[in-house]
Structures are given as structure tokens and as C-alpha cells.
Enzyme design. Structure first.
Site, mmCIF file in Angstrom:
data_model
loop_
_atom_site.group_PDB
_atom_site.id
_atom_site.type_symbol
_atom_site.label_atom_id
_atom_site.label_comp_id
_atom_site.label_asym_id
_atom_site.label_seq_id
_atom_site.Cartn_x
_atom_site.Cartn_y
_atom_site.Cartn_z
ATOM 1 N N THR B 24 -61.958 -110.043 23.449
ATOM 2 C CA THR B 24 -62.236 -108.621 23.254
ATOM 3 C C THR B 24 -60.958 -107.806 23.416
ATOM 4 O O THR B 24 -60.282 -107.923 24.434
ATOM 5 C CB THR B 24 -63.262 -108.143 24.287
ATOM 6 O OG1 THR B 24 -64.422 -108.939 24.172
ATOM 7 C CG2 THR B 24 -63.607 -106.699 24.053
ATOM 8 N N LEU B 25 -60.638 -107.026 22.424
ATOM 9 C CA LEU B 25 -59.457 -106.171 22.502
ATOM 10 C C LEU B 25 -59.840 -104.718 22.692
ATOM 11 O O LEU B 25 -59.201 -103.974 23.413
ATOM 12 C CB LEU B 25 -58.617 -106.302 21.230
ATOM 13 C CG LEU B 25 -58.051 -107.703 20.977
ATOM 14 C CD1 LEU B 25 -57.386 -107.749 19.615
ATOM 15 C CD2 LEU B 25 -57.040 -108.077 22.049
#
Lengths: 261, 246
Positions: B24-25
Site C-alpha cells: 500500500t502506497l
């Protein structure tokens, strides 16, 4: 008759449907020195007989604290007992790490029983040679369990294991209905009386036994020798006083010690 | 770090150019504030039903408060898909807990700590669950209210809020919260804060749910709206007297 043919390994059934290796392992428990447990609604007491290998040596440790709310007393191969205690401590601490909560006693004994069962179903293992009395407190109340070497476990109001445990069991059987309403002190006293039954001719002193207790607001701990000696002394004073008043009346349970198995 | 020109042999390697990042960014569909207060008989949680896609208010029926087992409520702000993943983990946890069938059950404290472990471990792998969670519940008469953030920060308090709620709602809680509030008083307090958030938080929508948990059980209200007032004279002619201002 067939015992010798079917007792070589634990994964062989006998024609009568028995696993002899497991039964032999339970013999090891019966040969170990006695351990007893009894519970009330709020407390559980454990007591063991201290047997030293020789006069020169110290006695083996048979009572282990597993967590603040759980402790065990063992009978049988103490080395196996130590290893299982380490497993129990590890289970408790892992649960507490994830959930910030004490592991419920009933779940702990199931983990222990499952671990013991594995050793009854692998040809390259042997059953643990130790019986454990697990005493603990959780949100459903005070509990005393007996974990058998076979992988079975049972909950008890009171129980005794090890050599001459039948004498203690008989003593407890006569009185167990009252245990639930016992106070902490009454529990400890009866625990010592039960241990006394297994000692027969030996004298009961705080050096020859270990007593531990866990209860509401009281973490599991072994009671110090001095306190135990005081309880023993008060028990003896009471016995002597009763004997003076009319020895005929009193039914001392140690008169008729039942035959051991 | 490998030089740009090289590609690795395994196609599953996430450092290769083909696969891209598998952690997840940034969040995509997000929920805004969740508020929670302790009151006399239990805990009250409040949240709106909005799911924003960036600055677009895209989804307007996202329920961000759910019941967990018999004793706990969980509210989440942040990435909605990560919230759904958490609900999936908790489903399994509660299932195994029920399967023991032994009179013991996981309470809000246990759930809170479990979620803290999950959030912190994910953060350490640089793959966080992008949520701020509010856990509230009652077990055996004991009230519990706590929060866990996406980096594993956790604490318990008498009133909590996530996101914008931290800045707009908590000061109101600090002034007006009391231990012995009735449920009606707690709702009034929550609605006061929800209204402020509705005026000032661009990702808030006018569709709310209030959830309540006591020793008797969980109730999550039907969605409803708050009355708002926009008839300020300054709004009628916004640029009057505002030469060159925005």
C-alpha cells in the site's frame, strides 16, 4: 496374556482395543510422589509431597507457576513435567501478548491435551510420562483440571495423583461437597490433611511438602515454609485436643489406610 | 536497488519493472472521521456513510461502523478496502472464539490489542492497513473505548476521534464530556460535533449513523441527516467587500 506382543510401540493396538504403551506411561505417573489439588468457588490449592532422591540431595520441584492466574503440580517423570510447563508458560505468554488478557484455563488444558495426544499417535514418539494438575482462575471462575498422559483431561472439584494417592482421594471424596464454599484457609488446611493421608508413617512437616494457591485477587504462588508449618502446627494442636476429649469418638481416617493399587 | 536496465529472473519479484509495487502506497476510497464517547451505560460511536474517491464524494452508503462478536463495536476511517480486510480477519477470529463454545469470549480489550498487533506488524513490513480504528465495547459491566492507528499507535480514553475529528470534535469533548451522560446526552454531544465536521470537513456528507453498545447488546441506527443552516448573509453575496480576496 497378549500384553507382550502388542506393547512394543505406541501405534500398535491390542486385540482388546488398548494401547499398552499409553497405559505403561500412566504407570509412571502412579509411581511418582503424590500431588493433590482442590478448589472452591474462588480459590484453588495444590499440594505435593517433596521426595528427595537421597538424604544428601534436595527434593525435586513439582509445582510450577505458569502465569499469574495458572499453576501446575506434576507427578511422574519430572523432566517431562518441566518441558510441558515451559510449553504452558509459552502458550500463556503468547496469548497475553496478542490479547492483553489471561488465557482461559479451559483453552490451555485443551492445547496441552492435544500435545499429549500427538505422542500417542506417532510411531517415533513416546507419550509424556507425567500427569499434571492444572489449577487456574479465569472469567468463568476457579478451575482444577487433570491432564493425563493419554491426552485426556477432566475437570475436578478435587483430585490426587501419584503414589498412595488413593488415601488422599478417599479423604477428599468424603468432604468434596463442601469445598465450593470453603475459605482460602480451609482449602489449604484440607490440602495438607490430604497430603498427610499419603504420607502414612512419615511425619508431615513444611519441609516434606509444597503448597501453592491461586485465587480471586491472589496470583499463583507457592506458600512459604513458615506459614505452612504454622498451619500444620495448628492442625496438630487441634488433633491432640480432640484426642484428649475422647479418643474413641474421633474417627481418624489414617487408621484404615486403603490398600494401594 | 537494482539499476533501471536490469530485470530479475523471477516474475514474482516485486523489484522487477513488470509487477510494480505490491504494498500500500496511498489510499483510494476513504472514509472520514469516526467519533466515540463513553456514557453511563456503555459506548456510543458515530460516523457518516461517505466513501470519498480523492476529492469526489463517490459512495454515499458506506457503513463504517460494525459489530464484532457480542461485546464490541469497530469504526474505521481511511481506506475502505483495508477496513473490509480487517473485518474479514475479525470474522475468522470471532468464529474460532465461538467454536471453543466454552463460556469464554473475546471482549473489546482483546480485540483492541489484537488489532494493534495486526496494524503494527503490517506497518513494520511497510505495507500498512491504511485505517484509523475506533474500538468500543462493554463486557461484564466494564466499558472500554480505544483507538489504533495505521502505524500501530494505540491508546484508551473516555472519548476518541479519528482524522478531522481529532481537531474539531475532541476539543468539544474535552469541554463537555461527562462520565454519567445518558444516551440522549451522548447523542446530543456527538451530533454537535458531527455538525461541525459537516460544515468544515470537505469529505463529510450529511448522512450519519450512531451506534450504541451496552451490556445488553449492539444497536446501530438507521442513517439520518442533521439540520444545517447556510443562510448567512455573507454567503449571499460572497465577494462583496472582498476586493481581490479569494
Amino acid at each position: 496374556m497378549f500384553r507382550n506382543q502388542y506393547d512394543t510401540d505406541v501405534t500398535t493396538w491390542s486385540p482388546a482395543g488398548r494401547l499398552f504403551q499409553v497405559e505403561y506411561a500412566m504407570e509412571a505417573v502412579k509411581q511418582g510422589s503424590a500431588a493433590i489439588g482442590l478448589r472452591s468457588a474462588t480459590h484453588v490449592a495444590l499440594a505435593t509431597v517433596n521426595k528427595a532422591a537421597s538424604e544428601l540431595s534436595s527434593h525435586q520441584k513439582k509445582v510450577f507457576k505458569v502465569d499469574d492466574h495458572i499453576g501446575v503440580a506434576i507427578a511422574g517423570l519430572t523432566a517431562d513435567g518441566r518441558v510441558l510447563s515451559r510449553f504452558l508458560r509459552s502458550e500463556c505468554i503468547n496469548y497475553a501478548f496478542v490479547y492483553e488478557s489471561p488465557l482461559p484455563v479451559s483453552r490451555l488444558v485443551v492445547h496441552l491435551a492435544d500435545k499429549a495426544q500427538v505422542c500417542t499417535q506417532r510411531s517415533w514418539k513416546r507419550p509424556y510420562g507425567v500427569g499434571l494438575l492444572v489449577a487456574g482462575l479465569d472469567e468463568t471462575g476457579a478451575h482444577l483440571y487433570y491432564n493425563c498422559t493419554s491426552g485426556n483431561y477432566f475437570e475436578y472439584q478435587a483430585f490426587a495423583i501419584g503414589s498412595r494417592s488413593q488415601a488422599a482421594k478417599t479423604y477428599l471424596e468424603r468432604r468434596f461437597e463442601a469445598f465450593n464454599s470453603y475459605s482460602r484457609e480451609e482449602l489449604i488446611k484440607d490440602a495438607l490433611c490430604a497430603i498427610k493421608e499419603t504420607l502414612q508413617s512419615e511425619k508431615l512437616t513444611s519441609a516434606t511438602c509444597t503448597v501453592a494457591v491461586v485465587g480471586v485477587g491472589e496470583p499463583f504462588h507457592v506458600i512459604d515454609q513458615k506459614t505452612i508449618q504454622e498451619v500444620i502446627d495448628s492442625m496438630e494442636i487441634r488433633e491432640e485436643a480432640a484426642a484428649d476429649q475422647g479418643a474413641m469418638q474421633e474417627d481418624k481416617s489414617s487408621e484404615a489406610a486403603p490398600v494401594d493399587i | 536497488m537494482e539499476p533501471v536496465g536490469l530485470s530479475s529472473a523471477s516474475s514474482k519479484d516485486s523489484t522487477s519493472l513488470d509487477v510494480g509495487s505490491e504494498r500500500t502506497l496511498y489510499p483510494y476510497v476513504t472514509g472520514t472521521s469516526v467519533l466515540g464517547v463513553k456514557y453511563k451505560d456503555g459506548i456510543a460511536l458515530a460516523a457518516d456513510l461517505g466513501g470519498s474517491y480523492g476529492s469526489t464524494l463517490r459512495y454515499k452508503s458506506v457503513e463504517r461502523i460494525k459489530a464484532i462478536g457480542k461485546h464490541t463495536l469497530l469504526g474505521a476511517s481511511g481506506e475502505i478496502s483495508d477496513f473490509q480486510e480487517i473485518l474479514h480477519y475479525l470474522d475468522e477470529l470471532i468464529l474460532y472464539d465461538n467454536m471453543w463454545d466454552d463460556g469464554n469470549s473475546l471482549g473489546p480489550k482483546e480485540i483492541h490489542n489484537y488489532l494493534n498487533r495486526v496494524m503494527y506488524n503490517r506497518r513494520n513490513k511497510f505495507n500498512p492497513l491504511w485505517n484509523s480504528l475506533v474500538i468500543g465495547g462493554v463486557k461484564n459491566g466494564q466499558k472500554y473505548l480505544g483507538m489504533v492507528g495505521m502505524i500501530g499507535t494505540h491508546f484508551e480514553d473516555n472519548h476518541v476521534a479519528t482524522g478531522f475529528g481529532n481537531h474539531l470534535a475532541r476539543p468539544i469533548f474535552r469541554d463537555e464530556w461527562r462520565e454519567d451522560m445518558t444516551f440522549e446526552e451522548a447523542v446530543r454531544l456527538l451530533e454537535k460535533c458531527l455538525r461541525v465536521l459537516l460544515y468544515r470537513d470537505r469529505s463529510a456528507i450529511n448522512k450519519f449513523q450512531i451506534a450504541k453498545i451496552t451490556d445488553e447488546g449492539v444497536t446501530i441506527s438507521q442513517p439520518y441527516s442533521l439540520k444545517t443552516f447556510w443562510g448567512f448573509s455573507a454567503f449571499k453575496d460572497p465577494s462583496k467587500g472582498a476586493e481581490g480576496s479569494w
